[in-house]
Design an enzyme around this catalytic site. Structure first.
Site, PDB file in Angstrom:
ATOM      1  N   HIS A 103       0.807  -1.220   0.000  1.00 58.41           N
ATOM      2  CA  HIS A 103       0.000   0.000   0.000  1.00 58.41           C
ATOM      3  C   HIS A 103       0.840   1.270   0.000  1.00 58.41           C
ATOM      4  O   HIS A 103       0.285   2.366   0.037  1.00 58.41           O
ATOM      5  CB  HIS A 103      -0.935   0.036   1.211  1.00 58.41           C
ATOM      6  CG  HIS A 103      -1.742  -1.205   1.424  1.00 58.41           C
ATOM      7  ND1 HIS A 103      -1.345  -2.213   2.276  1.00 58.41           N
ATOM      8  CD2 HIS A 103      -2.899  -1.619   0.860  1.00 58.41           C
ATOM      9  CE1 HIS A 103      -2.242  -3.193   2.257  1.00 58.41           C
ATOM     10  NE2 HIS A 103      -3.192  -2.864   1.403  1.00 58.41           N
ATOM     11  N   ASP A 204      36.471 -30.073  13.424  1.00 60.31           N
ATOM     12  CA  ASP A 204      36.443 -31.493  13.067  1.00 60.31           C
ATOM     13  C   ASP A 204      37.676 -31.866  12.239  1.00 60.31           C
ATOM     14  O   ASP A 204      37.602 -32.121  11.042  1.00 60.31           O
ATOM     15  CB  ASP A 204      35.162 -31.850  12.308  1.00 60.31           C
ATOM     16  CG  ASP A 204      34.886 -33.348  12.389  1.00 60.31           C
ATOM     17  OD1 ASP A 204      33.841 -33.740  12.914  1.00 60.31           O
ATOM     18  OD2 ASP A 204      35.773 -34.130  11.954  1.00 60.31           O
ATOM     19  N   HIS A 207      37.730 -35.553  10.309  1.00 61.06           N
ATOM     20  CA  HIS A 207      37.189 -35.938   9.003  1.00 61.06           C
ATOM     21  C   HIS A 207      38.107 -35.564   7.835  1.00 61.06           C
ATOM     22  O   HIS A 207      37.943 -36.079   6.735  1.00 61.06           O
ATOM     23  CB  HIS A 207      35.807 -35.296   8.772  1.00 61.06           C
ATOM     24  CG  HIS A 207      35.849 -33.875   8.265  1.00 61.06           C
ATOM     25  ND1 HIS A 207      36.363 -32.822   8.995  1.00 61.06           N
ATOM     26  CD2 HIS A 207      35.462 -33.334   7.069  1.00 61.06           C
ATOM     27  CE1 HIS A 207      36.261 -31.700   8.281  1.00 61.06           C
ATOM     28  NE2 HIS A 207      35.725 -31.988   7.111  1.00 61.06           N
ATOM     29  N   HIS A 212      37.883 -35.807   2.917  1.00 55.39           N
ATOM     30  CA  HIS A 212      38.501 -35.002   1.857  1.00 55.39           C
ATOM     31  C   HIS A 212      39.737 -35.674   1.247  1.00 55.39           C
ATOM     32  O   HIS A 212      40.512 -34.998   0.552  1.00 55.39           O
ATOM     33  CB  HIS A 212      38.903 -33.631   2.414  1.00 55.39           C
ATOM     34  CG  HIS A 212      37.758 -32.825   2.951  1.00 55.39           C
ATOM     35  ND1 HIS A 212      36.641 -32.524   2.204  1.00 55.39           N
ATOM     36  CD2 HIS A 212      37.556 -32.250   4.172  1.00 55.39           C
ATOM     37  CE1 HIS A 212      35.801 -31.797   2.944  1.00 55.39           C
ATOM     38  NE2 HIS A 212      36.330 -31.627   4.141  1.00 55.39           N
ATOM     39  N   ASP A 357      31.705 -31.977   2.205  1.00 56.97           N
ATOM     40  CA  ASP A 357      31.128 -31.721   3.533  1.00 56.97           C
ATOM     41  C   ASP A 357      29.604 -31.768   3.500  1.00 56.97           C
ATOM     42  O   ASP A 357      28.967 -32.265   4.435  1.00 56.97           O
ATOM     43  CB  ASP A 357      31.575 -30.344   4.041  1.00 56.97           C
ATOM     44  CG  ASP A 357      33.035 -30.333   4.453  1.00 56.97           C
ATOM     45  OD1 ASP A 357      33.526 -31.370   4.945  1.00 56.97           O
ATOM     46  OD2 ASP A 357      33.689 -29.303   4.280  1.00 56.97           O
TER      47      ASP A 357
HETATM   48  S1  FES Z   1       1.772  -0.690   3.195  1.00 57.28           S
HETATM   49 FE1  FES Z   1       0.235  -2.139   3.592  1.00 57.28          FE
HETATM   50  S2  FES Z   1       1.360  -3.938   4.110  1.00 57.28           S
HETATM   51 FE2  FES Z   1       2.851  -2.446   3.769  1.00 57.28          FE
HETATM   52 FE   LIG Z   2      35.396 -30.574   5.630  1.00 54.52          FE
END
Ligand code: FES
Ligand SMILES: [Fe+2]
Length: 442
Positions: A103, A204, A207, A212, A357
């Protein structure tokens, strides 16, 4: 009512798989972790000028972080106060006002409601715009250029929340000239619980030589045995009061950047010597090393690889990942560009190490849809009983090849989840260090 003690057994280093799947636990995490803890928002270099904004998330609450006219930083829920429409549709940009698409209510960068279409004719003379500004994030503070927000006005200051982790942050973020994030983050979504990635990045080391193995062999030409990190000389892990943690490996920091940025080895060695005058001799020795780290609950980084990440939950089984490459402001534009390419090549959404990962993170979460699977426990017992203090380093120290940092993360998870407010949380964690060191003797 969620029984936290039944979910995370801090004494014995186990967690229920339910915390990686169940909606009621997740909703409590949004309230007691994400609406209470300090969360990383963005870096100052992403919004340097008046009106620059960056859209991110705090838990599932979307927020707009905006540079104010006086240079300070404001952060607000990204939601119009009229009938709740999402306000800013862009991910980042520069604006002098934000107008709602529904609005047309319009807000200034300071969050105040500036104009309402047909105000006099429709709302009459008594409508008080001052009551309808954007909802502000309760606290916004910056440490070494890293901007954090907190939804809970009762939280301690950011520096107190960082605690011992600030000493470590000073080493890599307190460089002359400061840190710069290189461009916008890449954003990707994975099917994981939000805790798995920060749990991995907090330390970690276990791992690395397994998950890797193939990529590391392709990158370095060598096989790295998992046992390589078991040596006492490999490094150490650290945990802190509120669950932040690091794994610091004595190997050279930029090892994963070597194909694109071989000059980083020379840069970090030289800078490490300069850092002695800024952070002292002992701290400066850490500067040129390879680190992983997580600030509880949900941002992580790799020092030496120049990667910074925020992990945002989307329900209990999805995570949005933001990945930035960063550099030191004093570096040349050419080096910054190569760092950006190299960092995303390893840890961007399609990064060669990231892909390994993510398979792990996703297949930790997905099996929990099975009711029986979900009743099981997970094991984080590696290195228990070896917690110690070390004169040179703040926090509680553990072995580099251990699950010390991860236990710290779940200790903090349990502390937060079982506390109704900050007063309870602070009381519960006041003697955290003694409690942790005492536990090992039992
Ligand atoms: S102006 Fe109406 S919801 Fe933002
Ligand atoms: Fe990793």
């Amino acid at each position: 009512m969620v029984d936290i003690k039944a979910l995370v057994d801090v004494e014995n280093g186990t967690q229920s798989r339910r915390i990686f799947w169940e909606r009621d636990i997740y909703e409590l995490e949004l309230e007691r972790i994400f609406a209470r803890c300090w969360l990383f928002l963005t870096h100052e270099s992403q919004i340097p000028n008046y009106g620059d904004f960056f859209v991110t998330k705090m838990g599932e609450d979307e927020v707009v972080v905006i540079r104010q006219k006086d240079g300070s930083i404001g952060a607000f829920l990204n939601q119009c106060r009229h009938r709740g429409m999402k306000l800013c549709m862009a991910e980042a940009g520069n604006a002098r006002a934000f107008s709602c698409a529904y609005h047309g209510w319009a807000y200034g960068v300071d969050g105040t409601l500036k104009s309402v279409p047909c105000e006099k004719e429709s709302y009459g003379p008594d409508f008080d715009k001052a009551q309808w500004g954007l909802h502000p994030v309760a606290k916004v503070e910056s440490y070494k250029g890293f901007i954090f927000g907190c939804m809970d006005a009762a939280a301690p200051s950011l520096v107190d929340y960082l605690g011992d982790a600030a000493w470590y942050m000073d080493i890599w973020a307190g460089v002359p000239g400061g840190i710069e994030f290189l461009g916008p983050p890449s954003r990707s979504i994975i099917r994981s619980n939000w805790k798995s990635p920060p749990e991995n990045f907090i330390g970690d080391s276990y791992h690395v030589g397994w998950t890797h193995a193939g990529v590391l062999k392709a990158m370095t030409g060598e096989v790295m045995p998992q046992l390589a990190f078991a040596s006492k000389d490999a490094g150490f892990q650290v945990t802190t009061r509120y669950g932040h943690g690091h794994g610091i490996n004595w190997g050279p920091g930029p090892i994963l950047m070597s194909p694109n940025c071989p000059d980083l080895f020379e840069w970090t060695e030289r800078r490490g010597v300069e850092m002695e005058a800024i952070v002292g001799e002992k701290a400066s020795k850490l500067y040129s090393r390879h680190w992983d780290g997580t600030l509880f609950p949900n941002c992580s980084y790799l020092i030496g690889t120049y990667v910074f990440k925020a992990w945002h939950p989307i329900g209990p089984d999805k995570v949005e990942i933001m990945t930035w490459a960063f550099a030191e402001k004093d570096m040349s534009d050419d080096l910054k560009h190569r760092i950006k390419v190299a960092a995303h090549r390893v840890f961007g959404p399609a990064g060669i190490l990231e892909s390994d990962d993510i398979d792990n993170f996703e297949y930790i979460a997905l099996p929990n849809q099975g009711h029986v699977t979900r009743q099981g426990k997970m094991n984080l017992q590696m290195g228990m009983g070896r917690e110690r203090e070390e004169a040179d380093y703040p926090g509680v120290i553990g072995d580099f090849l251990s699950e010390h940092g991860q236990r710290g993360l779940y200790r903090s998870w349990a502390d937060c989840m079982s506390s109704a407010n900050w007063a309870e949380l602070e009381a519960k964690t006041a003697s955290w260090k003694q409690d942790l060191l005492r536990k090992k003797k039992v």
